[in-house]
Write a protein that holds these residues in place. Sequence first.
Motif, PDB file in Angstrom:
ATOM      1  N   CYS A 154      25.779 -35.005 -32.938  1.00 12.99           N
ATOM      2  CA  CYS A 154      26.656 -35.951 -33.638  1.00 12.99           C
ATOM      3  C   CYS A 154      26.079 -37.369 -33.549  1.00 12.99           C
ATOM      4  CB  CYS A 154      28.062 -35.904 -33.064  1.00 12.99           C
ATOM      5  SG  CYS A 154      29.266 -36.796 -34.066  1.00 12.99           S
ATOM      6  N   TYR A 155      24.867 -37.532 -34.028  1.00  8.61           N
ATOM      7  CA  TYR A 155      24.131 -38.780 -33.842  1.00  8.61           C
ATOM      8  C   TYR A 155      24.854 -39.954 -34.490  1.00  8.61           C
ATOM      9  CZ  TYR A 155      20.298 -42.081 -33.607  1.00  8.61           C
ATOM     10  OH  TYR A 155      19.524 -43.190 -33.333  1.00  8.61           O
ATOM     11  N   SER A 156      24.979 -41.049 -33.719  1.00  4.83           N
ATOM     12  CA  SER A 156      25.659 -42.244 -34.223  1.00  4.83           C
ATOM     13  C   SER A 156      24.835 -43.511 -34.002  1.00  4.83           C
ATOM     14  CB  SER A 156      27.026 -42.406 -33.548  1.00  4.83           C
ATOM     15  OG  SER A 156      26.880 -42.532 -32.142  1.00  4.83           O
ATOM     16  N   SER A 158      21.113 -45.898 -34.385  1.00  6.94           N
ATOM     17  CA  SER A 158      20.413 -46.530 -35.505  1.00  6.94           C
ATOM     18  C   SER A 158      19.322 -45.611 -36.059  1.00  6.94           C
ATOM     19  CB  SER A 158      19.763 -47.836 -35.041  1.00  6.94           C
ATOM     20  OG  SER A 158      18.697 -47.553 -34.133  1.00  6.94           O
ATOM     21  N   ALA A 162      16.539 -43.286 -34.067  1.00  7.34           N
ATOM     22  CA  ALA A 162      16.337 -41.898 -34.504  1.00  7.34           C
ATOM     23  C   ALA A 162      14.862 -41.621 -34.761  1.00  7.34           C
ATOM     24  CB  ALA A 162      17.155 -41.623 -35.764  1.00  7.34           C
ATOM     25  N   ILE A 172      17.799 -34.571 -34.813  1.00 10.78           N
ATOM     26  CA  ILE A 172      18.987 -35.396 -35.017  1.00 10.78           C
ATOM     27  C   ILE A 172      20.038 -34.535 -35.714  1.00 10.78           C
ATOM     28  CG2 ILE A 172      19.909 -37.471 -36.089  1.00 10.78           C
ATOM     29  CD1 ILE A 172      17.769 -38.015 -33.914  1.00 10.78           C
ATOM     30  N   ILE A 174      23.678 -34.076 -37.561  1.00  8.97           N
ATOM     31  CA  ILE A 174      24.601 -34.851 -38.385  1.00  8.97           C
ATOM     32  C   ILE A 174      25.912 -34.086 -38.536  1.00  8.97           C
ATOM     33  CG2 ILE A 174      24.942 -35.936 -40.629  1.00  8.97           C
ATOM     34  CD1 ILE A 174      22.677 -37.189 -38.964  1.00  8.97           C
ATOM     35  N   ILE A 178      29.374 -38.288 -41.679  1.00  4.00           N
ATOM     36  CA  ILE A 178      28.458 -38.634 -42.771  1.00  4.00           C
ATOM     37  C   ILE A 178      29.192 -38.672 -44.102  1.00  4.00           C
ATOM     38  CG2 ILE A 178      27.727 -36.247 -43.234  1.00  4.00           C
ATOM     39  CD1 ILE A 178      25.449 -39.327 -43.394  1.00  4.00           C
ATOM     40  N   ALA A 183      30.184 -44.738 -43.664  1.00  5.70           N
ATOM     41  CA  ALA A 183      29.088 -44.051 -42.960  1.00  5.70           C
ATOM     42  C   ALA A 183      27.709 -44.615 -43.273  1.00  5.70           C
ATOM     43  CB  ALA A 183      29.121 -42.558 -43.303  1.00  5.70           C
ATOM     44  N   LYS A 185      25.566 -46.491 -41.835  1.00  2.00           N
ATOM     45  CA  LYS A 185      24.562 -46.405 -40.766  1.00  2.00           C
ATOM     46  C   LYS A 185      23.982 -44.989 -40.669  1.00  2.00           C
ATOM     47  CE  LYS A 185      24.221 -47.501 -35.798  1.00  2.00           C
ATOM     48  NZ  LYS A 185      25.035 -47.903 -34.628  1.00  2.00           N
ATOM     49  N   THR A 186      24.846 -43.987 -40.727  1.00  2.15           N
ATOM     50  CA  THR A 186      24.385 -42.606 -40.633  1.00  2.15           C
ATOM     51  C   THR A 186      23.676 -42.171 -41.907  1.00  2.15           C
ATOM     52  OG1 THR A 186      26.312 -42.201 -39.230  1.00  2.15           O
ATOM     53  CG2 THR A 186      25.069 -40.284 -39.924  1.00  2.15           C
ATOM     54  N   VAL A 189      20.204 -43.137 -41.539  1.00  2.00           N
ATOM     55  CA  VAL A 189      19.490 -42.197 -40.673  1.00  2.00           C
ATOM     56  C   VAL A 189      19.010 -41.002 -41.492  1.00  2.00           C
ATOM     57  CG1 VAL A 189      19.751 -40.555 -38.763  1.00  2.00           C
ATOM     58  CG2 VAL A 189      20.685 -42.870 -38.555  1.00  2.00           C
TER      59      VAL A 189
END
Length: 255
Positions: A154-156, A158, A162, A172, A174, A178, A183, A185-186, A189
């Motif tokens: 559950c990457y949050s 930058s 990443a 990574i 997701i 998302i 969302a 920022k994600t 990514v």
Amino acid sequence: MLFDSHAHLDDGRFDQDRDQIIKNAQEKGLAYIMNPGADLRSSLKAVELAGQYDMIYAAVGVHPHDAKDMDDVTLLLLKDLARKPKVMAIGEIGLDFHYDHSPRDVQRQVFRDQIQLARELNLPIIIHDREANEEVFNTLREERAFEVGVVMHCYSGSAELARQYVKLGAYISIAGPITYPNARKTVEVVERIPLEHLFIETDCPYLTPVPFRGKRNEPAYVYHVAEKIAEIKKISFEEAAAQTAENAKRFFKIP
């Protein structure tokens, strides 16, 4: 083919309809579900579910929230559980400096102990990181965790962080956020990380994606995460689903 790389089907909120939830997942095209533990009880349940359902695999570990309850006996029991069939990883483990349900020094020690266990057993690691980005990254490097494999659940963080993870061979993952309007920022990514280094997950029963936001999450809804990644990457849904599933299968060493 879809792979929900992080689902808590051991959660009590599935006790009344777990079989139906599994059927829903199969009908939506899921072939695999990874169920990580968060403490000893949920790790035991994850192993039990993996034995009951062909499509479910397990990871065992103690979440940073529960680090205060970890002792040497628990670590030995986790080590024994990790040798059971269909246990493919150690997790979810890491640091959580948002809630601080366990003292930070305790979290740190328990995190390192479990990375060392993963290295001893040559199992990859599922990481929980909340508001501890730099320390989690540095700890993983110091403990040589990347040698056995790391996925950031559950990457949050930058896009730049990443990319640093990906350079070290990490993946990574997701989740439903998302699909949320805020969302950005994600989304960045997903734009900047190669598809070959992405997983998809639900983290159910939490983090339900749009259009089911506000309801209990379930593995079938990982479809909407794959759909959003396909949209961002400007590829077909089938390519997003197949590649993320292949990534997770390879990482967890599932035939």
